[in-house]
Design an enzyme around this catalytic site. Structure first.
Site, PDB file in Angstrom:
ATOM      1  N   GLU A  99     -23.247  28.655  22.008  1.00  0.00           N
ATOM      2  CA  GLU A  99     -23.980  28.055  20.904  1.00  0.00           C
ATOM      3  C   GLU A  99     -24.960  29.106  20.395  1.00  0.00           C
ATOM      4  O   GLU A  99     -25.603  29.792  21.192  1.00  0.00           O
ATOM      5  CB  GLU A  99     -24.735  26.833  21.428  1.00  0.00           C
ATOM      6  CG  GLU A  99     -25.437  26.088  20.338  1.00  0.00           C
ATOM      7  CD  GLU A  99     -25.886  24.699  20.776  1.00  0.00           C
ATOM      8  OE1 GLU A  99     -25.655  24.325  21.947  1.00  0.00           O
ATOM      9  OE2 GLU A  99     -26.487  24.008  19.940  1.00  0.00           O
ATOM     10  N   ASP A 159     -10.072  39.106  17.700  1.00  0.00           N
ATOM     11  CA  ASP A 159     -10.348  37.756  17.194  1.00  0.00           C
ATOM     12  C   ASP A 159     -10.947  37.856  15.795  1.00  0.00           C
ATOM     13  O   ASP A 159     -11.940  37.191  15.489  1.00  0.00           O
ATOM     14  CB  ASP A 159     -11.278  37.017  18.166  1.00  0.00           C
ATOM     15  CG  ASP A 159     -11.200  35.495  17.990  1.00  0.00           C
ATOM     16  OD1 ASP A 159     -10.327  35.027  17.238  1.00  0.00           O
ATOM     17  OD2 ASP A 159     -12.032  34.793  18.592  1.00  0.00           O
TER      18      ASP A 159
HETATM   19 MG    MG Z   1     -16.560  33.202  17.303  1.00  0.00          MG
END
Ligand code: MG
Ligand code: ADP
Length: 485
Positions: free
Chosen positions: A196, A311
């Site tokens: 987070e 990614d």
């Molecule tokens: Mg990410």
């Protein structure tokens, strides 16, 4: 004049001189370059010192781009100069570090991990040490008064010792830990799959703090390790400030503190903002510049290994205030260890985002021992990000046309597609995102349409490299091509 044979260059520093180099010289391949690099590095005491390396660079694009790399503004103070006109021409090169540019437009002024001058770093380190000392002194005094004794605090966790000792990038460990202790969390601003992210304050400045889920220690470790890689800093890579891990037994808190970008991720930004061609080019060029820097290896004693992200997607790219972007989230990245010709893959169960996975990844055919294969898979994902960007660029004179924001393959797969969903579309049917006719009607969208298609080609070796895409986009920009010495 270029020599048709290999060029002899002075080489300094053990790893800048390849095996078999005689008398401190090396010989390039025909068409190669001699270089001298000067950079500011931290010594073992945390002081900034100048480090000079010299040696040989390969011919063609990769050598050329390394020569150019220091002319791209870096937050990390380093400069490389090259020459190719005669043997040992680099003996005469004396690169100088530029004086720090004023940075009025970009985010928080706080840049402890890459201070724009040695004095600043020393000042920050001294201030932090002083504050730590005063706080420790008062705590000790209070405890003495109360007559209570606490066991001494445990040594720094092994992970952090390991990371901080070998690296030449980032703040000294003690300063990082002090920064981590002094932050105040303000509000949660984003949630990914691995942690987070919070807006926080450090001495009045806004910073971003990624708090990793307790199960994601490997991601924290990997991301911290990657950010601390030598010469990693670049204006299009999220600026690292500090990392810390605290707690014992079942409870651990892992933090990563970086620059804060109020515009958030590119994915969120594109939902509401329509781009003109200038802002489209600024964003596309900056993303590919960040990726080219990541993919590039820089030789020398304090060289940078090539890194693949694994990614790349619009949620892992942040939008800066000056309209450029910064690549973030390195929890899955891999490095290439040139000395051992090995890919350094983190012991991490994390996988990339299915929607952005290249066909060879979906097909489980990517050769994980071949580093180039990882770079090619990044280029596929970059093609999809360029597509997301172009949809949001308005065209037309009177009536402006723009496409709504959409994720790649939105019309073919559900919101959280499975591996099989993606495999069926990307590998099975060979589908790629549609290119609307309006893009082909003018520049730069028409060139971008060609570039993205060459990035998402089914055959990985056919895909463009980041350096190639960057060069093509540079033609549309006035501040690009830079000359060699
Ligand atoms: Mg990410
Ligand atoms: P994860 O590893 O969990 O995917 P990320 O690093 O990708 O975490 O961050 C998750 C989200 O948090 C991003 O998509 C973005 O919206 C927000 N975010 C991350 N870092 C920053 C930052 N430095 N400034 C502003 N927002 C950020």
């Amino acid at each position: 004049m270029r020599l048709s044979r290999g060029l002899r260059c002075e080489c300094g520093g053990a790893s800048a001189c390849p095996d078999g180099a005689a008398n401190g010289t090396c010989v390039t391949q025909p068409g190669g370059y001699c270089f001298v690099a000067v950079e500011e590095v931290l010594d073992e005491n945390g002081f900034v010192v100048l480090d000079r390396t010299s040696g040989c660079l390969p011919p063609d694009e990769s050598g050329f781009m390394q020569c150019k790399s220091s002319q791209v503004p870096h937050q990390h103070p380093k400069v490389i100069e090259c020459c190719y006109n005669e043997d040992l021409c680099n003996r005469r090169l004396q690169p100088r570090l530029p004086s720090p540019p004023p940075d009025a437009t970009e985010g928080p002024a706080l840049r402890p991990a890459a201070p724009s001058s040695p004095t600043l770093l020393v000042a920050v380190a001294l201030c932090v040490a002083l504050v730590a000392f005063v706080v420790a002194f008062f705590l000790l005094l209070r405890r003495r008064r109360r007559g209570c004794k606490r066991p001494p605090s445990p040594p720094a966790p092994a992970h952090l010792q390991e990371i901080s000792s070998g690296s030449g990038s980032g703040l000294p460990l003690l300063v990082q830990r002090t920064v981590a202790k002094q932050i105040q969390m303000v509000e949660s601003i984003g949630k990914g799959r691995y942690g987070e992210v919070w807006l926080a304050r450090w001495r009045g400045e806004k910073v971003a703090v990624k708090v990793f889920f307790t199960t994601e220690e490997a991601s924290w470790f990997r991301e911290t390790e990657i950010y601390q890689t030598v010469l990693m800093r670049h204006e299009n890579i999220l600026g690292f400030i500090a990392a810390d891990i605290k707690g014992t037994g079942s409870w651990t808190q892992m933090l990563l503190i970086t620059d804060y970008h109020e515009n958030g991720s590119l994915h969120d930004y594109l939902q509401t903002v329509v781009l003109d061609t200038h802002s489209l080019l600024t964003m596309a060029y900056s993303i590919v510049s960040g990726l080219a820097h990541l993919h590039m290896d820089i030789f020398g004693t304090k060289g940078k290994p090539a890194i693949a992200h694994r990614d790349i997607k619009s949620k892992n790219i942040l939008v800066k205030r000056n309209g450029q972007c910064a690549i973030a989230d390195f929890g899955l990245a891999v490095r290439y260890v040139a000395e051992r010709n090995e890919v350094d893959i983190a012991p991490n169960t994390r996988v990339g985002t299915r929607r952005y996975m290249a066909p060879e990844v979906l097909d489980e055919k990517l050769d994980t021992t071949n580093f180039e294969a990882f770079k090619m898979a990044d280029m596929y994902s970059l093609g999809l990000v360029l597509w997301e960007l172009c949809r949001r660029c308005a065209t037309g004179d009177k009536a402006q046309h723009v496409d709504g924001y959409a994720l790649p393959y939105h019309e073919h797969v559900p919101p959280d597609p499975s591996f099989d969903d993606m495999h069926a579309v990307v590998v099975g049917k060979g589908i790629r995102p549609p290119i609307p006719a309006r893009w082909l009607a003018g520049e730069p969208l028409s060139t971008l349409a060609t570039l993205m298609a060459e990035c998402w080609h089914a055959n990985p070796p056919v895909r463009l490299t980041a350096v190639r895409v960057k060069k093509t986009l540079a033609k549309f920009r006035s501040d690009a091509p830079l000359k060699l010495v």
